[in-house]
Design an enzyme around this catalytic site. Structure first.
Site, PDB file in Angstrom:
ATOM      1  N   TYR A 207      -8.802  -2.321   7.431  1.00  0.00           N
ATOM      2  CA  TYR A 207      -7.347  -2.342   6.622  1.00  0.00           C
ATOM      3  C   TYR A 207      -6.544  -3.666   7.057  1.00  0.00           C
ATOM      4  O   TYR A 207      -6.546  -4.589   6.398  1.00  0.00           O
ATOM      5  CB  TYR A 207      -6.816  -1.023   7.096  1.00  0.00           C
ATOM      6  CG  TYR A 207      -5.473  -0.769   5.774  1.00  0.00           C
ATOM      7  CD1 TYR A 207      -5.715  -0.216   5.049  1.00  0.00           C
ATOM      8  CD2 TYR A 207      -4.379  -1.769   5.860  1.00  0.00           C
ATOM      9  CE1 TYR A 207      -4.847  -0.215   3.863  1.00  0.00           C
ATOM     10  CE2 TYR A 207      -3.569  -1.571   5.171  1.00  0.00           C
ATOM     11  CZ  TYR A 207      -3.735  -0.649   4.067  1.00  0.00           C
ATOM     12  OH  TYR A 207      -2.661  -0.638   2.777  1.00  0.00           O
TER      13      TYR A 207
ATOM     14  N   TYR B   6       1.054  -0.908   4.346  1.00  0.00           N
ATOM     15  CA  TYR B   6       0.811   0.006   5.462  1.00  0.00           C
ATOM     16  C   TYR B   6       0.166  -1.101   6.462  1.00  0.00           C
ATOM     17  O   TYR B   6      -0.305  -2.122   6.261  1.00  0.00           O
ATOM     18  CB  TYR B   6      -0.323   0.883   4.838  1.00  0.00           C
ATOM     19  CG  TYR B   6      -1.020   1.581   5.924  1.00  0.00           C
ATOM     20  CD1 TYR B   6       0.079   2.857   6.453  1.00  0.00           C
ATOM     21  CD2 TYR B   6      -2.211   1.626   6.259  1.00  0.00           C
ATOM     22  CE1 TYR B   6      -0.592   3.529   7.506  1.00  0.00           C
ATOM     23  CE2 TYR B   6      -2.781   2.388   7.088  1.00  0.00           C
ATOM     24  CZ  TYR B   6      -1.890   3.507   7.906  1.00  0.00           C
ATOM     25  OH  TYR B   6      -2.300   4.263   8.931  1.00  0.00           O
TER      26      TYR B   6
ATOM     27  N   LEU C 231       2.670  -0.361  -6.645  1.00  0.00           N
ATOM     28  CA  LEU C 231       1.318  -0.382  -7.459  1.00  0.00           C
ATOM     29  C   LEU C 231       0.334  -0.292  -6.388  1.00  0.00           C
ATOM     30  O   LEU C 231       0.492  -0.633  -5.332  1.00  0.00           O
ATOM     31  CB  LEU C 231       1.147  -1.553  -8.034  1.00  0.00           C
ATOM     32  CG  LEU C 231       1.788  -1.789  -9.375  1.00  0.00           C
ATOM     33  CD1 LEU C 231       1.327  -2.833 -10.135  1.00  0.00           C
ATOM     34  CD2 LEU C 231       1.685  -0.853 -10.430  1.00  0.00           C
ATOM     35  N   ALA C 232      -0.847   0.363  -6.724  1.00  0.00           N
ATOM     36  CA  ALA C 232      -1.906   0.586  -6.128  1.00  0.00           C
ATOM     37  C   ALA C 232      -3.153   0.615  -7.235  1.00  0.00           C
ATOM     38  O   ALA C 232      -3.269   1.539  -7.731  1.00  0.00           O
ATOM     39  CB  ALA C 232      -2.228   1.524  -5.038  1.00  0.00           C
TER      40      ALA C 232
ATOM     41  N   LYS D 205      -1.793  -7.661   1.682  1.00  0.00           N
ATOM     42  CA  LYS D 205      -0.473  -7.273   2.214  1.00  0.00           C
ATOM     43  C   LYS D 205       0.239  -8.424   3.005  1.00  0.00           C
ATOM     44  O   LYS D 205       1.645  -8.368   2.833  1.00  0.00           O
ATOM     45  CB  LYS D 205      -0.639  -5.970   3.378  1.00  0.00           C
ATOM     46  CG  LYS D 205      -1.250  -4.718   2.497  1.00  0.00           C
ATOM     47  CD  LYS D 205      -0.250  -4.162   1.411  1.00  0.00           C
ATOM     48  CE  LYS D 205      -0.509  -2.790   0.888  1.00  0.00           C
ATOM     49  NZ  LYS D 205       0.148  -2.303  -0.171  1.00  0.00           N
TER      50      LYS D 205
ATOM     51  N   GLY E 292       4.596   1.668 -10.808  1.00  0.00           N
ATOM     52  CA  GLY E 292       3.726   2.703  -9.940  1.00  0.00           C
ATOM     53  C   GLY E 292       4.346   3.859  -9.721  1.00  0.00           C
ATOM     54  O   GLY E 292       4.362   4.552  -8.496  1.00  0.00           O
TER      55      GLY E 292
ATOM     56  N   GLU F  51      -1.507   5.810 -16.962  1.00  0.00           N
ATOM     57  CA  GLU F  51      -2.242   6.940 -16.864  1.00  0.00           C
ATOM     58  C   GLU F  51      -2.785   7.238 -18.016  1.00  0.00           C
ATOM     59  O   GLU F  51      -2.372   6.789 -19.272  1.00  0.00           O
ATOM     60  CB  GLU F  51      -1.016   7.949 -16.582  1.00  0.00           C
ATOM     61  CG  GLU F  51      -0.533   7.761 -15.023  1.00  0.00           C
ATOM     62  CD  GLU F  51      -1.432   7.873 -14.083  1.00  0.00           C
ATOM     63  OE1 GLU F  51      -2.373   8.545 -14.038  1.00  0.00           O
ATOM     64  OE2 GLU F  51      -0.836   7.640 -12.778  1.00  0.00           O
TER      65      GLU F  51
ATOM     66  N   ALA G 246       0.923  -2.821 -15.993  1.00  0.00           N
ATOM     67  CA  ALA G 246       1.998  -3.287 -15.376  1.00  0.00           C
ATOM     68  C   ALA G 246       1.698  -4.803 -15.163  1.00  0.00           C
ATOM     69  O   ALA G 246       2.633  -5.394 -14.857  1.00  0.00           O
ATOM     70  CB  ALA G 246       2.592  -2.608 -14.155  1.00  0.00           C
TER      71      ALA G 246
HETATM   72  P1  NAD Z   1      -1.138   5.824  -5.721  1.00  0.00           P
HETATM   73  O1  NAD Z   1      -2.559   5.872  -6.159  1.00  0.00           O
HETATM   74  O2  NAD Z   1      -0.765   7.431  -5.529  1.00  0.00           O
HETATM   75  O3  NAD Z   1      -0.080   5.338  -7.042  1.00  0.00           O
HETATM   76  C1  NAD Z   1      -0.538   4.135  -7.638  1.00  0.00           C
HETATM   77  C2  NAD Z   1       0.365   4.017  -8.914  1.00  0.00           C
HETATM   78  O4  NAD Z   1       0.054   2.715  -9.429  1.00  0.00           O
HETATM   79  C3  NAD Z   1       0.230   5.003 -10.056  1.00  0.00           C
HETATM   80  O5  NAD Z   1       1.432   5.426 -10.307  1.00  0.00           O
HETATM   81  C4  NAD Z   1      -0.295   4.330 -11.045  1.00  0.00           C
HETATM   82  O6  NAD Z   1      -0.463   4.911 -12.324  1.00  0.00           O
HETATM   83  C5  NAD Z   1       0.048   2.949 -10.832  1.00  0.00           C
HETATM   84  N1  NAD Z   1      -0.815   1.705 -11.178  1.00  0.00           N
HETATM   85  C6  NAD Z   1      -2.280   1.688 -11.042  1.00  0.00           C
HETATM   86  N2  NAD Z   1      -2.587   0.388 -11.548  1.00  0.00           N
HETATM   87  C7  NAD Z   1      -1.743   0.172 -12.546  1.00  0.00           C
HETATM   88  C8  NAD Z   1      -1.423  -0.616 -13.587  1.00  0.00           C
HETATM   89  N3  NAD Z   1      -2.445  -1.656 -13.705  1.00  0.00           N
HETATM   90  N4  NAD Z   1      -0.350  -0.539 -14.267  1.00  0.00           N
HETATM   91  C9  NAD Z   1       0.625   0.278 -14.158  1.00  0.00           C
HETATM   92  N5  NAD Z   1       0.769   0.939 -13.191  1.00  0.00           N
HETATM   93  C10 NAD Z   1      -0.525   0.945 -12.312  1.00  0.00           C
HETATM   94  O7  NAD Z   1      -0.806   5.213  -4.287  1.00  0.00           O
HETATM   95  P2  NAD Z   1       0.076   4.997  -3.351  1.00  0.00           P
HETATM   96  O8  NAD Z   1      -0.812   5.470  -2.029  1.00  0.00           O
HETATM   97  O9  NAD Z   1       1.121   5.946  -3.573  1.00  0.00           O
HETATM   98  O10 NAD Z   1       0.372   3.458  -2.810  1.00  0.00           O
HETATM   99  C11 NAD Z   1       1.474   3.100  -3.226  1.00  0.00           C
HETATM  100  C12 NAD Z   1       1.921   1.986  -2.417  1.00  0.00           C
HETATM  101  O11 NAD Z   1       2.095   2.565  -1.142  1.00  0.00           O
HETATM  102  C13 NAD Z   1       0.794   1.025  -2.415  1.00  0.00           C
HETATM  103  O12 NAD Z   1       1.523  -0.494  -2.131  1.00  0.00           O
HETATM  104  C14 NAD Z   1       0.214   1.263  -0.904  1.00  0.00           C
HETATM  105  O13 NAD Z   1      -0.524   0.290  -0.236  1.00  0.00           O
HETATM  106  C15 NAD Z   1       1.648   1.886  -0.268  1.00  0.00           C
HETATM  107  N6  NAD Z   1       1.243   2.761   0.934  1.00  0.00           N
HETATM  108  C16 NAD Z   1       0.364   3.745   0.903  1.00  0.00           C
HETATM  109  C17 NAD Z   1       0.070   4.485   1.771  1.00  0.00           C
HETATM  110  C18 NAD Z   1      -0.974   5.787   1.849  1.00  0.00           C
HETATM  111  O14 NAD Z   1      -1.190   6.263   3.103  1.00  0.00           O
HETATM  112  N7  NAD Z   1      -1.234   6.166   0.773  1.00  0.00           N
HETATM  113  C19 NAD Z   1       0.722   4.179   3.073  1.00  0.00           C
HETATM  114  C20 NAD Z   1       1.645   3.187   3.243  1.00  0.00           C
HETATM  115  C21 NAD Z   1       1.772   2.401   2.117  1.00  0.00           C
END
Ligand code: NAD
Length: 395
Positions: free
Chosen positions: A235, A225, A139-140, A244, A48, A75, A112
């Site tokens: 959430y 989160y 990953l998200a 989570k 990710g 992507e 992934a």
């Molecule tokens: P994002 O959407 O910016 O990034 C997601 C990533 O996952 C990207 O690189 C995307 O290409 C990849 N991805 C998605 N589906 C995929 C697949 N099938 N195969 C390969 N790659 C894949 O998300 P983010 O907000 O950075 O979230 C990442 C983690 O951080 C998550 O676990 C999320 O819960 C956690 N998080 C996010 C926040 C927030 O406020 N955004 C806060 C705390 C924790």
């Protein structure tokens, strides 16, 4: 073509290659300015890696720790005159800069969750650095096809048990309105767990370990989160929160597995930031706009890169063990969750409506961060210039 933002609901369907490169460069400049981190990882696999927290982790690993990085993401390149996705342009920009800095870098674009991409990634590691000493799971995704059963799951962002009514923000129309979300069915709860829970992280650690590409003492971290009570029904106590919880159970399993070779696995609970994923969660963008106001006013505001640099500097690579909370998680959300921050955010929340949004929140900051995710609004980029959307990875 002249590339402008085209917003559809909570996504922007265009991205600017030079703007994305400028966004990556700003993050590189930030970590370089903070100073190098000695004792950091040598080679990092980031699952990710192309946007949000994963991208920041790749940048901190390469440019603060001089680590080799292997980035996995999903992507889309530019096709038929459409721009590529932002993560495509971001990853090209990171790779270019890492190569220029003499660092190992490789990317794997594909699903992934599949066995195939795990195999490809293992080959890339074997043919490159040989082993990795840190695996980041960031990953998200809205969906997952299970690699063993072929079953497809779709994650939902819903409360559990009863409907939830709360204020929400239409970030496109700049309107605060009330939304009621019906509770998830048992099937939806299970599907969300299958997508955003920990099974896939465990599969990654097993596959990497069985293939012998984890270095002695290798560590793995997944991001999570929790957030404030106003968002809990959708959430923490909702479908995503259940997923989570499952991820936390997988942290314990991965931890026992990695301990056998002197390593460890844990969850880092990060703060709320604007990413493609967080923009899609009902209620959360309104809360983020208020949180930004409070944290910018008191000087504690952070984005992804500041959070990850702090994770590395203060928790992971400072020569001592990370400071865990009572259930073994690192809490990068410590500043967000401070009582005084939450009290102000809550009172802003109570006051906010469409008319007073600018007064009670940092919606302008939210909006700016949102556009920057897609490479818009970056200093030094000529958005009126003809730009070729067709940009590819160097061979
Ligand atoms: P994002 O959407 O910016 O990034 C997601 C990533 O996952 C990207 O690189 C995307 O290409 C990849 N991805 C998605 N589906 C995929 C697949 N099938 N195969 C390969 N790659 C894949 O998300 P983010 O907000 O950075 O979230 C990442 C983690 O951080 C998550 O676990 C999320 O819960 C956690 N998080 C996010 C926040 C927030 O406020 N955004 C806060 C705390 C924790």
């Amino acid at each position: 073509m002249i590339i402008k933002p085209k917003i559809r609901g909570f996504v922007c369907v265009t991205a600017h290659p030079e703007g994305c490169a400028a966004n990556v460069q700003e993050q590189i400049d930030y970590v370089i300015k903070q100073g190098p981190l000695n004792g950091g990882p040598k080679n990092v696999l980031i699952i990710g890696a192309s946007t949000g927290y994963g991208l920041a982790t790749r940048i901190a690993s390469a440019f603060a720790c001089r680590a080799g990085t292997v980035g996995v993401f999903f992507e889309r390149p530019s096709i038929n005159g459409r721009t590529a996705t932002a993560g495509w342009y971001n990853s090209i920009a990171v790779e270019k800069k890492a190569k220029e800095a003499g660092l190992f870098t490789a990317s794997v674009n594909g699903d992934a969750f599949s066995d195939e991409i795990k195999k490809d990634t293992i080959e890339v590691i074997k043919n490159g650095p040989g082993k990795v000493d840190l695996v980041i799971y960031s990953l998200a995704s809205p969906r997952r096809t299970h690699p063993k059963t072929g079953e497809s799951f779709r994650a939902v962002l819903k409360p559990i048990g009863q409907p939830f009514t709360a204020k929400t923000l239409d970030t496109d129309k700049k309107k605060v309105a009330e939304v009621t979300i019906d509770p998830a069915s048992e099937e939806e709860i299970a599907a969300t767990k299958a997508v955003m829970g920990g099974e896939d992280w465990e599969m990654w650690i097993s596959a990497l370990s069985d293939a012998g590409v984890l270095a002695e003492g290798a560590r793995s971290v997944a991001y999570s989160y929790i957030g404030p009570e106003v968002t809990w029904p959708v959430y923490k106590n909702g479908t995503i929160g259940m997923a989570k919880e499952d991820l936390e159970a997988s942290a314990r399993k991965n931890d026992s597995r990695l301990r056998a070779s002197g390593g460890s696995a844990f969850i880092s609970v990060n703060k709320a930031v604007v990413t493609q994923s967080s923009s899609a969660i009902p209620v959360v963008p309104l809360y983020i706009s208020m949180l930004f106001k409070v944290m910018k006013d008191n000087g504690s505001h952070e984005g992804c890169i500041e959070q990850i640099y702090r994770l590395y500097r203060d928790q992971m690579f400072n020569g001592s063990r990370p400071k865990f909370d009572e259930v073994g998680r690192v809490r990068l959300d410590d500043l967000e969750m401070k009582t005084e921050v939450q009290e102000i955010a809550q009172s802003l929340w109570n006051e906010a409506d469409t008319e007073s949004l600018d007064e009670h929140s940092d919606f302008a900051g939210y909006r700016e961060d949102f556009l920057r995710l897609f490479g818009f609004g970056l200093e030094g980029v000529d958005y009126e210039a003809e730009t070729d959307p067709n940009v590819d990875f160097e061979a």
